[in-house]
Design an enzyme around this catalytic site. Structure first.
Site, PDB file in Angstrom:
ATOM      1  N   GLU A   1       0.848  -1.193   0.000  1.00 33.73           N
ATOM      2  CA  GLU A   1       0.000   0.000   0.000  1.00 33.73           C
ATOM      3  C   GLU A   1       0.883   1.242   0.000  1.00 33.73           C
ATOM      4  O   GLU A   1       1.935   1.243   0.648  1.00 33.73           O
ATOM      5  CB  GLU A   1      -0.911  -0.016   1.237  1.00 33.73           C
ATOM      6  CG  GLU A   1      -1.846  -1.226   1.223  1.00 33.73           C
ATOM      7  CD  GLU A   1      -2.806  -1.283   2.415  1.00 33.73           C
ATOM      8  OE1 GLU A   1      -2.665  -0.475   3.347  1.00 33.73           O
ATOM      9  OE2 GLU A   1      -3.694  -2.162   2.383  1.00 33.73           O
TER      10      GLU A   1
ATOM     11  N   HIS B   1      -7.732   1.281   2.145  1.00 37.68           N
ATOM     12  CA  HIS B   1      -7.606   0.780   3.530  1.00 37.68           C
ATOM     13  C   HIS B   1      -8.317   1.707   4.530  1.00 37.68           C
ATOM     14  O   HIS B   1      -7.721   2.150   5.515  1.00 37.68           O
ATOM     15  CB  HIS B   1      -6.118   0.622   3.900  1.00 37.68           C
ATOM     16  CG  HIS B   1      -5.926  -0.397   4.988  1.00 37.68           C
ATOM     17  ND1 HIS B   1      -4.812  -1.188   5.084  1.00 37.68           N
ATOM     18  CD2 HIS B   1      -6.705  -0.761   6.051  1.00 37.68           C
ATOM     19  CE1 HIS B   1      -4.911  -1.988   6.132  1.00 37.68           C
ATOM     20  NE2 HIS B   1      -6.062  -1.737   6.733  1.00 37.68           N
TER      21      HIS B   1
END
Ligand code: NAD
Length: 405
Positions: free
Chosen positions: A259, A282
């Site tokens: 990420e 997220h």
């Protein structure tokens, strides 16, 4: 006066709770690097961080005053938990505070994907009026397969049933089925019947790649897939193939193996630009309500530890659920290396100090033991010093909590 340092923009309610307990609180917006943290921790008893500050063994070694650390988030990878326990620094986090937020996002996505809202929304923004019922369904009566029936999976189970879904779940551990949810004996059994499959397992190393070609192939034609747990569990390249081929008709993904680190960084994924696929950065647990809850929860744990020695839900020292001692009693909290004979040695010292034990609780976990003793009389300084000097002793605190009124 006890001093706390709260970094990384922790919710103001956390600060207020500690201040209300008589703690002097210093706050800072950002994270600190190792050297900055070492300097900032001199004279600090309690540290509050989120995910960007690393509490390493080196920092702990240089912070002799530190009693406790609160991770105002779920994860605790940023703390060297073993080193902290070995130095008598109890660590706490907020394991449940954002579960509801994750559940609500999952529900929103299940409805949006089943109804193909993403496509209708895109088409209308692009100026196309596409009024059709084809491929759009109610969730009522459809089967939701929950993989991982923990804090999040169980809540989702209850709310999905309230929407009229039939719930089946699979968990490797023995779990009580809530409501009318039905336990499946294997993941395959769940995949055979679920119209929507949603992953809520934890990120233990053995789960890496647990959902790949064999599992996608087992899913029903026309089903929907969600992952709001951890990115490295799923083979997303294969999910892409399944979406492109039309076998899987929708997906929602909130977590990725890699990420971006900072706000605004570029995001690359094989799942971009696919039909009826919702991608979120997220944010499953990121709501203002969850942040507030985390602030209150972790600050409450730190306050309780300071005032009573309670370690319930600590992630690195043995958990003791403790009430406040009765008025007038004196509490000795003793963290020690978990070796034979410590309890007997502690009690010999207490007896030598003429102390009458009112109650005593001991718990051990791994390398560390924790014994908390309430005495009807104060322990003389010489015996307190003796406890401190015992070879297995990690930390001793003499607590005199005020009465509750
Ligand atoms: N997207 C977000 O922002 C966000 C926020 C919070 C939590 N999470 C993630 O959600 C997941 C679930 O969180 P939780 O609090 O419910 O965790 P939990 O520990 O309460 O529950 C996980 C459950 O999964 C089960 N499990 C583990 N491996 C399994 C497997 N291979 N097959 C079947 N069951 C298995 C466990 O026995 C446990 O019951 C975690 O991975 C967590 O990191 C994501």
């Amino acid at each position: 006066m006890v001093k706390a340092l709260l970094l990384e923009n922790i919710h103001p309610l956390g600060r207020e709770l500690l201040m209300h307990a008589g703690v002097e609180v210093v706050t800072a917006k950002g994270a600190l690097d190792e050297d900055e943290l070492i300097e900032a921790l001199q004279g600090v008893d309690v540290l509050g961080i989120r995910s960007k500050t690393n509490l390493t063994a080196r920092v702990l070694e240089s912070a002799p005053d530190l009693l406790a650390v609160g991770a105002f988030c779920i994860g605790t990878n940023q703390i060297d938990l073993r080193a902290a326990a070995g130095r008598g620094v109890a660590a706490f986090n907020a394991p449940f505070s954002n579960t509801r937020s994750v559940v609500e996002l999952a529900l929103a996505e299940i409805i949006a994907l089943t109804r193909r809202l993403t496509e209708k929304d895109k088409a209308l923004h692009a100026g196309t009026w596409d009024k059709s019922a084809t491929g759009a369904h109610e969730v009522r009566g459809r089967t939701l397969g929950i993989v991982g029936y923990g804090n999040i999976g169980t809540q989702l189970s209850v709310l999905a049933e309230a929407l009229g879904m039939r719930v089946v779940f699979y968990d490797t551990a023995e779990k009580l089925a809530l409501g009318n949810a039905q336990r499946m004996r294997s993941l395959d059994e769940l995949l055979d019947v679920a119209d929507v499959v949603t992953l809520h397992v934890d990120g233990r190393p053995g789960n890496a790649g647990m959902f790949g070609p064999a599992q996608f192939a087992r899913m029903k034609e026309g089903s929907i897939f969600l992952n709001l747990s951890r990115g490295f569990l799923v083979d997303y390249a294969h999910l892409r193939d399944q979406i492109v081929s039309g076998r899987i008709v929708g997906a929602a993904v909130d977590v990725f193996a890699e990420e971006p680190k900072s706000q605004g960084d570029a995001f690359e994924s094989e799942l971009r630009d696919l039909p009826n696929v919702i991608l979120t950065p997220h944010v499953g647990g990121s709501t203002e309500e969850a942040q507030k809850d985390i602030g209150m929860f972790v600050a409450g744990k730190l306050r309780d530890y300071l005032e009573t020695g309670a370690t319930a839900l600590s992630v690195n020292v043995p958990a003791l659920i403790l009430d406040r001692p009765r008025d007038g009693s004196h509490r000795i909290a003793h963290l020690h290396r978990n070796v034979p004979g410590v309890l007997a040695a502690v009690n010999r010292t207490l007896a030598a100090g003429g102390a009458n034990i009112e109650s005593q609780v001991l718990s051990t976990s791994g390398d560390v033991g924790y014994v908390v003793t309430d005495l009807s009389t104060d322990l003389p300084a010489s015996e307190l010093a003796e406890l401190l000097e015992m070879e297995p002793t990690i930390r001793v605190r003499a607590l005199h909590p005020d009465s509750e009124d």
